[in-house]
Design a protein around this motif. Structure first.
Motif, PDB file in Angstrom:
ATOM      1  N   ARG A   2       0.564  -1.214  -0.122  1.00 26.11           N
ATOM      2  CA  ARG A   2       0.023  -0.137  -0.108  1.00 26.11           C
ATOM      3  C   ARG A   2       0.714   1.103   0.022  1.00 26.11           C
ATOM      4  N   GLY A   3       2.255   1.015  -0.272  1.00 25.54           N
ATOM      5  CA  GLY A   3       3.162   2.206  -0.580  1.00 25.54           C
ATOM      6  C   GLY A   3       3.650   2.709   0.653  1.00 25.54           C
ATOM      7  N   GLU A   4       3.495   2.051   1.825  1.00 22.13           N
ATOM      8  CA  GLU A   4       4.445   2.014   3.109  1.00 22.13           C
ATOM      9  C   GLU A   4       5.963   1.681   3.044  1.00 22.13           C
ATOM     10  N   ARG A   5       6.648   2.556   2.391  1.00 27.52           N
ATOM     11  CA  ARG A   5       8.134   1.813   2.141  1.00 27.52           C
ATOM     12  C   ARG A   5       9.231   2.318   2.778  1.00 27.52           C
ATOM     13  N   ASP A   6       8.999   3.158   3.842  1.00 25.61           N
ATOM     14  CA  ASP A   6       9.889   3.695   4.714  1.00 25.61           C
ATOM     15  C   ASP A   6      10.812   2.338   5.657  1.00 25.61           C
ATOM     16  N   ARG A   7      11.921   2.055   5.194  1.00 24.02           N
ATOM     17  CA  ARG A   7      12.647   0.827   5.475  1.00 24.02           C
ATOM     18  C   ARG A   7      12.773   1.137   7.192  1.00 24.02           C
ATOM     19  N   SER A   8      13.140   2.248   7.723  1.00 24.78           N
ATOM     20  CA  SER A   8      13.174   2.797   9.014  1.00 24.78           C
ATOM     21  C   SER A   8      11.960   2.175   9.981  1.00 24.78           C
ATOM     22  N   LEU A   9      10.774   2.088   9.416  1.00 29.53           N
ATOM     23  CA  LEU A   9       9.604   1.571  10.089  1.00 29.53           C
ATOM     24  C   LEU A   9       9.751   0.238  10.616  1.00 29.53           C
ATOM     25  N   LEU A  10       9.988  -0.560   9.362  1.00 27.08           N
ATOM     26  CA  LEU A  10      10.145  -1.826   9.504  1.00 27.08           C
ATOM     27  C   LEU A  10      11.495  -2.310  10.377  1.00 27.08           C
ATOM     28  N   VAL A  11      12.456  -1.643  10.630  1.00 27.93           N
ATOM     29  CA  VAL A  11      13.852  -1.588  11.494  1.00 27.93           C
ATOM     30  C   VAL A  11      13.175  -1.288  13.010  1.00 27.93           C
ATOM     31  N   SER A  12      12.104  -0.411  13.028  1.00 18.15           N
ATOM     32  CA  SER A  12      11.741   0.099  14.228  1.00 18.15           C
ATOM     33  C   SER A  12      10.725  -1.203  15.013  1.00 18.15           C
ATOM     34  N   CYS A  13      10.166  -1.850  14.102  1.00 18.39           N
ATOM     35  CA  CYS A  13       9.381  -3.132  14.513  1.00 18.39           C
ATOM     36  C   CYS A  13      10.198  -3.884  15.524  1.00 18.39           C
ATOM     37  N   ALA A  29      10.184 -15.036  20.621  1.00 16.76           N
ATOM     38  CA  ALA A  29       9.917 -15.421  19.256  1.00 16.76           C
ATOM     39  C   ALA A  29       9.409 -14.415  18.072  1.00 16.76           C
ATOM     40  N   PHE A  30       9.939 -14.164  16.943  1.00 17.06           N
ATOM     41  CA  PHE A  30       9.694 -13.068  16.090  1.00 17.06           C
ATOM     42  C   PHE A  30       9.028 -14.049  14.954  1.00 17.06           C
ATOM     43  N   PRO A  31       8.088 -13.391  14.154  1.00 19.87           N
ATOM     44  CA  PRO A  31       7.745 -13.823  12.697  1.00 19.87           C
ATOM     45  C   PRO A  31       8.516 -12.738  11.792  1.00 19.87           C
ATOM     46  N   LEU A  32       8.355 -13.228  10.648  1.00 13.12           N
ATOM     47  CA  LEU A  32       8.946 -12.090   9.458  1.00 13.12           C
ATOM     48  C   LEU A  32       8.070 -10.858   9.458  1.00 13.12           C
ATOM     49  N   VAL A  33       8.211  -9.977   9.959  1.00 12.55           N
ATOM     50  CA  VAL A  33       7.301  -8.755   9.847  1.00 12.55           C
ATOM     51  C   VAL A  33       7.294  -8.115   8.557  1.00 12.55           C
ATOM     52  N   SER A  34       6.028  -7.972   8.207  1.00 15.01           N
ATOM     53  CA  SER A  34       5.697  -7.309   7.190  1.00 15.01           C
ATOM     54  C   SER A  34       5.815  -8.345   5.649  1.00 15.01           C
ATOM     55  N   ALA A  35       6.394  -9.309   5.789  1.00 11.95           N
ATOM     56  CA  ALA A  35       6.887 -10.075   4.573  1.00 11.95           C
ATOM     57  C   ALA A  35       5.572 -10.960   3.814  1.00 11.95           C
ATOM     58  N   GLY A  36       4.581 -10.996   4.567  1.00 17.32           N
ATOM     59  CA  GLY A  36       3.457 -11.749   4.227  1.00 17.32           C
ATOM     60  C   GLY A  36       2.390 -11.027   3.250  1.00 17.32           C
ATOM     61  N   VAL A  37       1.298 -10.688   3.890  1.00 14.96           N
ATOM     62  CA  VAL A  37       0.227  -9.918   3.217  1.00 14.96           C
ATOM     63  C   VAL A  37       0.694  -8.461   2.980  1.00 14.96           C
ATOM     64  N   TYR A  38       1.577  -7.947   3.533  1.00 14.82           N
ATOM     65  CA  TYR A  38       2.051  -6.592   3.436  1.00 14.82           C
ATOM     66  C   TYR A  38       3.161  -6.452   2.481  1.00 14.82           C
ATOM     67  N   TRP A  67       6.304  -6.881   1.683  1.00 11.99           N
ATOM     68  CA  TRP A  67       7.712  -6.229   1.931  1.00 11.99           C
ATOM     69  C   TRP A  67       8.404  -7.207   1.138  1.00 11.99           C
ATOM     70  N   PRO A  68       9.683  -6.840   0.170  1.00 14.10           N
ATOM     71  CA  PRO A  68      10.229  -7.744  -0.521  1.00 14.10           C
ATOM     72  C   PRO A  68      11.213  -8.515   0.397  1.00 14.10           C
ATOM     73  N   LEU A  69      11.073  -9.930   0.162  1.00 10.71           N
ATOM     74  CA  LEU A  69      11.526 -11.062   1.080  1.00 10.71           C
ATOM     75  C   LEU A  69      13.102 -10.649   1.495  1.00 10.71           C
ATOM     76  N   ASP A  70      13.975 -10.789   0.446  1.00 11.18           N
ATOM     77  CA  ASP A  70      15.358 -10.477   0.937  1.00 11.18           C
ATOM     78  C   ASP A  70      15.478  -9.422   1.958  1.00 11.18           C
ATOM     79  N   ASP A  71      14.835  -8.113   1.512  1.00 17.32           N
ATOM     80  CA  ASP A  71      15.010  -7.020   2.366  1.00 17.32           C
ATOM     81  C   ASP A  71      14.384  -7.409   3.821  1.00 17.32           C
ATOM     82  N   ALA A  72      13.077  -7.920   3.971  1.00 21.88           N
ATOM     83  CA  ALA A  72      12.637  -8.246   5.005  1.00 21.88           C
ATOM     84  C   ALA A  72      13.512  -9.245   6.042  1.00 21.88           C
ATOM     85  N   VAL A  73      14.197 -10.095   5.319  1.00 20.68           N
ATOM     86  CA  VAL A  73      15.017 -11.096   6.156  1.00 20.68           C
ATOM     87  C   VAL A  73      16.534 -10.265   6.506  1.00 20.68           C
TER      88      VAL A  73
END
Length: 165
Positions: free
Chosen positions: A84-95, A112-121, A123-129
């Motif tokens: 949906r256009g939320e592409r500020d990487r710092s927000l994912l880092v912040s999570c 225990a952590f899931p891979l945040v934003s990598a599913g229905v949101y 986020w490109p998998l390589d960068d999410a990892v």
């Protein structure tokens, strides 16, 4: 801190806290969020409503009871919705960083952590990892174990490779 990777279901992890990839409203939903709310039961939703009547902003974290989950707490984070256009990487880092800060406030030693934003949101998998592994490794914390939980063998292999790099 030890960074570990397991294949499995985040709702069955025997840790102090599990991280929920929540939506802003924090009222349950699909994916990890829906699974945590279903497995944790009504207590998780009731605590979300009581503690976060207006939800959470993207990149933020907050905790609730874990209800019927094996964990003691759920740390909810709201990842950016890349699709949906939320592409500020710092927000994912912040999570990840904020989840560790909340874990420290709670005294949680295993999370225990899931891979945040990598599913229905979407986020490109390589960068999410990369964000998950890099942030968990570089964020100062008193957490002894950060566990990345992969849902499926393919994701497990990707996370193991990244965690060894």
């Amino acid at each position: 801190m030890e960074l570990t990777v397991v294949e499995g279901d985040i709702t069955t992890q025997d840790v102090d806290a599990v991280v929920n990839a929540a939506n802003r409203g924090m009222r349950g939903g699909g994916g990890v969020d829906g699974a945590i709310h279903r497995a944790g039961g009504r207590a998780v939703l009731e605590d979300c409503i009581a503690r976060f009547p207006h939800g959470l902003a993207t990149g933020e974290a907050g905790w609730t009871t874990a209800g019927a989950l094996p964990a003691r707490w759920v740390i909810h984070v709201v990842g950016p919705n890349y699709g949906r256009g939320e592409r500020d990487r710092s927000l994912l880092v912040s999570c990840y960083a904020r989840a560790l800060a909340v874990a420290d406030e709670l005294g949680a030693r295993s999370v225990a952590f899931p891979l945040v934003s990598a599913g229905v949101y979407a986020w490109p998998l390589d960068d999410a990892v990369a964000v998950a592994v890099d942030t968990l490794r570089s964020t100062p914390t008193r957490v002894a174990e950060a566990r990345l939980v992969a849902f499926g063998r393919e994701m497990y292999d990707v996370l193991v490779a990244a965690s060894r790099a």
